[in-house]
Design an enzyme around this catalytic site. Sequence first.
Site, PDB file in Angstrom:
ATOM      1  N   TYR A  98      40.668  10.182  -5.696  1.00 15.42           N
ATOM      2  CA  TYR A  98      40.244   9.189  -4.698  1.00 15.42           C
ATOM      3  C   TYR A  98      41.433   8.263  -4.417  1.00 15.42           C
ATOM      4  O   TYR A  98      41.837   7.502  -5.298  1.00 15.42           O
ATOM      5  CB  TYR A  98      39.045   8.399  -5.231  1.00 15.42           C
ATOM      6  CG  TYR A  98      37.993   9.321  -5.837  1.00 15.42           C
ATOM      7  CD1 TYR A  98      37.040   9.951  -5.040  1.00 15.42           C
ATOM      8  CD2 TYR A  98      38.008   9.612  -7.206  1.00 15.42           C
ATOM      9  CE1 TYR A  98      36.118  10.822  -5.588  1.00 15.42           C
ATOM     10  CE2 TYR A  98      37.089  10.490  -7.763  1.00 15.42           C
ATOM     11  CZ  TYR A  98      36.139  11.096  -6.955  1.00 15.42           C
ATOM     12  OH  TYR A  98      35.242  11.968  -7.499  1.00 15.42           O
ATOM     13  N   GLU A 100      32.290  19.811  -7.561  1.00 15.23           N
ATOM     14  CA  GLU A 100      31.361  19.751  -8.699  1.00 15.23           C
ATOM     15  C   GLU A 100      30.485  20.994  -8.746  1.00 15.23           C
ATOM     16  O   GLU A 100      29.809  21.331  -7.771  1.00 15.23           O
ATOM     17  CB  GLU A 100      30.465  18.506  -8.556  1.00 15.23           C
ATOM     18  CG  GLU A 100      29.391  18.414  -9.621  1.00 15.23           C
ATOM     19  CD  GLU A 100      28.592  17.114  -9.551  1.00 15.23           C
ATOM     20  OE1 GLU A 100      28.418  16.569  -8.443  1.00 15.23           O
ATOM     21  OE2 GLU A 100      28.137  16.660 -10.615  1.00 15.23           O
ATOM     22  N   GLU A 139      33.192  18.310 -12.673  1.00 13.89           N
ATOM     23  CA  GLU A 139      33.363  17.613 -11.398  1.00 13.89           C
ATOM     24  C   GLU A 139      34.601  16.726 -11.328  1.00 13.89           C
ATOM     25  O   GLU A 139      34.488  15.510 -11.155  1.00 13.89           O
ATOM     26  CB  GLU A 139      32.106  16.783 -11.084  1.00 13.89           C
ATOM     27  CG  GLU A 139      31.612  15.881 -12.207  1.00 13.89           C
ATOM     28  CD  GLU A 139      30.409  15.053 -11.765  1.00 13.89           C
ATOM     29  OE1 GLU A 139      30.509  14.381 -10.728  1.00 13.89           O
ATOM     30  OE2 GLU A 139      29.379  15.075 -12.458  1.00 13.89           O
ATOM     31  N   HIS A 183      21.553  13.079 -14.950  1.00 15.28           N
ATOM     32  CA  HIS A 183      22.379  12.745 -16.121  1.00 15.28           C
ATOM     33  C   HIS A 183      21.449  12.951 -17.301  1.00 15.28           C
ATOM     34  O   HIS A 183      20.684  12.072 -17.672  1.00 15.28           O
ATOM     35  CB  HIS A 183      22.881  11.298 -16.061  1.00 15.28           C
ATOM     36  CG  HIS A 183      23.902  11.084 -14.970  1.00 15.28           C
ATOM     37  ND1 HIS A 183      24.483   9.886 -14.699  1.00 15.28           N
ATOM     38  CD2 HIS A 183      24.463  11.967 -14.092  1.00 15.28           C
ATOM     39  CE1 HIS A 183      25.350  10.013 -13.695  1.00 15.28           C
ATOM     40  NE2 HIS A 183      25.337  11.267 -13.308  1.00 15.28           N
ATOM     41  N   ARG A 227      36.057  15.539  -4.361  1.00 17.45           N
ATOM     42  CA  ARG A 227      35.425  15.914  -5.646  1.00 17.45           C
ATOM     43  C   ARG A 227      34.887  17.317  -5.459  1.00 17.45           C
ATOM     44  O   ARG A 227      34.393  17.658  -4.367  1.00 17.45           O
ATOM     45  CB  ARG A 227      34.313  14.929  -6.018  1.00 17.45           C
ATOM     46  CG  ARG A 227      33.606  15.293  -7.315  1.00 17.45           C
ATOM     47  CD  ARG A 227      32.788  14.141  -7.933  1.00 17.45           C
ATOM     48  NE  ARG A 227      31.673  13.694  -7.112  1.00 17.45           N
ATOM     49  CZ  ARG A 227      31.675  12.583  -6.385  1.00 17.45           C
ATOM     50  NH1 ARG A 227      32.722  11.787  -6.372  1.00 17.45           N
ATOM     51  NH2 ARG A 227      30.608  12.247  -5.675  1.00 17.45           N
ATOM     52  N   HIS A 230      29.726   6.046  -5.369  1.00 22.09           N
ATOM     53  CA  HIS A 230      28.270   6.147  -5.186  1.00 22.09           C
ATOM     54  C   HIS A 230      27.852   5.762  -3.768  1.00 22.09           C
ATOM     55  O   HIS A 230      26.833   5.108  -3.554  1.00 22.09           O
ATOM     56  CB  HIS A 230      27.537   5.271  -6.214  1.00 22.09           C
ATOM     57  CG  HIS A 230      27.690   5.772  -7.617  1.00 22.09           C
ATOM     58  ND1 HIS A 230      27.503   4.982  -8.731  1.00 22.09           N
ATOM     59  CD2 HIS A 230      28.020   6.995  -8.096  1.00 22.09           C
ATOM     60  CE1 HIS A 230      27.722   5.695  -9.829  1.00 22.09           C
ATOM     61  NE2 HIS A 230      28.034   6.922  -9.466  1.00 22.09           N
ATOM     62  N   ASP A 232      23.232  19.662  -9.156  1.00 20.49           N
ATOM     63  CA  ASP A 232      24.156  18.569  -8.833  1.00 20.49           C
ATOM     64  C   ASP A 232      25.461  19.200  -8.362  1.00 20.49           C
ATOM     65  O   ASP A 232      26.242  19.686  -9.176  1.00 20.49           O
ATOM     66  CB  ASP A 232      24.349  17.716 -10.100  1.00 20.49           C
ATOM     67  CG  ASP A 232      25.239  16.508  -9.878  1.00 20.49           C
ATOM     68  OD1 ASP A 232      25.605  16.240  -8.725  1.00 20.49           O
ATOM     69  OD2 ASP A 232      25.553  15.825 -10.877  1.00 20.49           O
ATOM     70  N   HIS A 284      36.504   8.600 -13.198  1.00 19.47           N
ATOM     71  CA  HIS A 284      35.266   8.999 -13.901  1.00 19.47           C
ATOM     72  C   HIS A 284      35.548  10.193 -14.810  1.00 19.47           C
ATOM     73  O   HIS A 284      36.630  10.769 -14.749  1.00 19.47           O
ATOM     74  CB  HIS A 284      34.143   9.296 -12.910  1.00 19.47           C
ATOM     75  CG  HIS A 284      34.428  10.385 -11.913  1.00 19.47           C
ATOM     76  ND1 HIS A 284      34.339  11.719 -12.237  1.00 19.47           N
ATOM     77  CD2 HIS A 284      34.793  10.341 -10.598  1.00 19.47           C
ATOM     78  CE1 HIS A 284      34.615  12.442 -11.154  1.00 19.47           C
ATOM     79  NE2 HIS A 284      34.903  11.634 -10.149  1.00 19.47           N
ATOM     80  N   ASP A 321      27.829  15.122  -2.012  1.00 15.04           N
ATOM     81  CA  ASP A 321      27.333  15.283  -3.386  1.00 15.04           C
ATOM     82  C   ASP A 321      25.821  15.287  -3.271  1.00 15.04           C
ATOM     83  O   ASP A 321      25.200  14.242  -3.045  1.00 15.04           O
ATOM     84  CB  ASP A 321      27.834  14.115  -4.251  1.00 15.04           C
ATOM     85  CG  ASP A 321      27.462  14.260  -5.725  1.00 15.04           C
ATOM     86  OD1 ASP A 321      26.589  15.091  -6.045  1.00 15.04           O
ATOM     87  OD2 ASP A 321      28.040  13.528  -6.545  1.00 15.04           O
ATOM     88  N   HIS A 379      28.730  15.716 -17.063  1.00 10.18           N
ATOM     89  CA  HIS A 379      27.614  15.132 -17.815  1.00 10.18           C
ATOM     90  C   HIS A 379      26.588  16.222 -18.033  1.00 10.18           C
ATOM     91  O   HIS A 379      26.544  17.210 -17.283  1.00 10.18           O
ATOM     92  CB  HIS A 379      27.000  13.954 -17.035  1.00 10.18           C
ATOM     93  CG  HIS A 379      26.692  14.283 -15.597  1.00 10.18           C
ATOM     94  ND1 HIS A 379      25.555  14.948 -15.207  1.00 10.18           N
ATOM     95  CD2 HIS A 379      27.405  14.081 -14.455  1.00 10.18           C
ATOM     96  CE1 HIS A 379      25.569  15.120 -13.893  1.00 10.18           C
ATOM     97  NE2 HIS A 379      26.694  14.619 -13.411  1.00 10.18           N
ATOM     98  N   ASP A 428       0.789  -1.233   0.000  1.00 14.94           N
ATOM     99  CA  ASP A 428       0.000   0.000   0.000  1.00 14.94           C
ATOM    100  C   ASP A 428       0.825   1.289   0.000  1.00 14.94           C
ATOM    101  O   ASP A 428       0.316   2.351   0.363  1.00 14.94           O
ATOM    102  CB  ASP A 428      -0.946   0.039   1.215  1.00 14.94           C
ATOM    103  CG  ASP A 428      -2.182  -0.812   0.966  1.00 14.94           C
ATOM    104  OD1 ASP A 428      -2.388  -1.221  -0.191  1.00 14.94           O
ATOM    105  OD2 ASP A 428      -2.926  -1.055   1.930  1.00 14.94           O
TER     106      ASP A 428
HETATM  107  N1  GLY Z   1      25.411  13.118  -8.377  1.00 10.81           N
HETATM  108  C1  GLY Z   1      25.580  12.352  -9.530  1.00 10.81           C
HETATM  109  C2  GLY Z   1      26.736  12.753 -10.304  1.00 10.81           C
HETATM  110  O1  GLY Z   1      27.514  13.566  -9.860  1.00 10.81           O
HETATM  111  O2  GLY Z   1      26.913  12.352 -11.425  1.00 10.81           O
HETATM  112 MN    MN Z   2      27.381  14.987 -11.434  1.00 11.76          MN
HETATM  113 MN    MN Z   3      27.073  14.902  -8.221  1.00 15.75          MN
END
Ligand code: GLY
Ligand code: MN
Ligand code: MN
Length: 434
Positions: A385, A404, A381, A358, A402, A240, A268, A347, A257, A351, A37
Amino acid sequence: MTMAPTLYAQRRACLLEQMCCGIAVIPTAEEVARNGDTHYAYRHDSSFYYLTGFAEPEAVLVLIAGAAPQAILFCREKNLEREIWDGYRVGPEAAQQQFGFDAAYPIAQLDEKLTELMANQPVLFCPLGADAAWDQRLLRLRTAVQAKVRSGIRAPDEIRDMRALLHEMRLLKDAAELDIMRRAAANSAQAHRRAKQFTRTGLFEYQVEAELLHEFCRHGARHAAYPSIVAGGAHACVLHYVDNHARLNGGELLLIDAGCEVEGYAADITRTFPVNGKFSAAQKEVYEIVLAAQAAAIAAARPGNTWDAPHDAALRILAQGFIDLKLCRGSVDSVLESESYKRFYMHRTGHWLGMDVHDAGDYKVGDQWRKLQPGMVFTVEPGCYIRPADDVPQALWNIGIRIEDDVVITAQGSEVLTAAAPKTVAEIEELMRT
Ligand code: GLY
Ligand code: MN
Ligand code: MN
């Protein structure tokens, strides 16, 4: 509907023109059960909303291209009983008037009407492959139209994925979208300021997360644009990380983040700062490298440059920094060539950003990176690490950083939408002292 109805009508007209002929069927997202529910917070499909401004579930947009183009909405009927329990429904009649559709029908009539509307259309456009159940349903309906061949009716010969057309449109943000994105960015930047001021040794990551969510919601943004990452110490090296359950130790960094969604648009932002408000010498050394990489990437974000220019600019600074820190060996060119930097920066530097965090849009046109144009919004970003290992200086172990920001390309260069979130060492230490 968060923008003028004419704006959505213009977008539909633009898509109809590109279709030339045929019928398009664009459903919104389904409601998803969480457990008994209880449902996950409902979120419309971004492309459907981009074309309609209609936020209710159980709705489908049908477009018919040609000499007399039509936009038809299927949506839930008014229902007093359901509205007493679950809330207001616009209903087809009001939807047609308020949202400017040529016609609107109850969603229960979708299959019957679609078999009529598909008749003699040469092409069926849909988000092919996005949802297997929808693909099956449309194929079934097309087969039902084919069964009428003896009455002289033809079914669409061709089925085309229309997402590429829509994604190209969504890639370039108009003034109304940028206005909303500035608000999402400002609200999120304010939440990052609050989190910095609140953070203390001994608190738990989720307590800092609560401050972020409080600040989002306080300004009317009911949802985070994605699950917030609040990662203390070694957790910052998990890209993540969303557990957010650990205690914060003095002497460690905290990577956050987090961004909110405002009227369907995401922000973001990532910031990294010392839990106790003061960077150690080693933390500061790594931080300044990432910050310089970000500055170089933002400087490369300007019209005419290609999509990969900011990434390449960041990589050169990071590669030199990794050599200086004794994380990588060789020259900048050899580190880039061998990709040995990927052990510490795995990475890409950004994006597209918009309705989806994204966001929609190809990064290459053919086999060439896309050229940046005014109205494109993306993140910048870079990060670093460093996991413990015998060949890594111990002072750097578990440093995860990071930084960003969200950037829109303008005629002159770029505008950083998230500039209100402090990021220099001096700004951060100053804010955390107060
Ligand atoms: N928060 C998701 C990214 O930075 O791509
Ligand atoms: Mn991002
Ligand atoms: Mn992010």
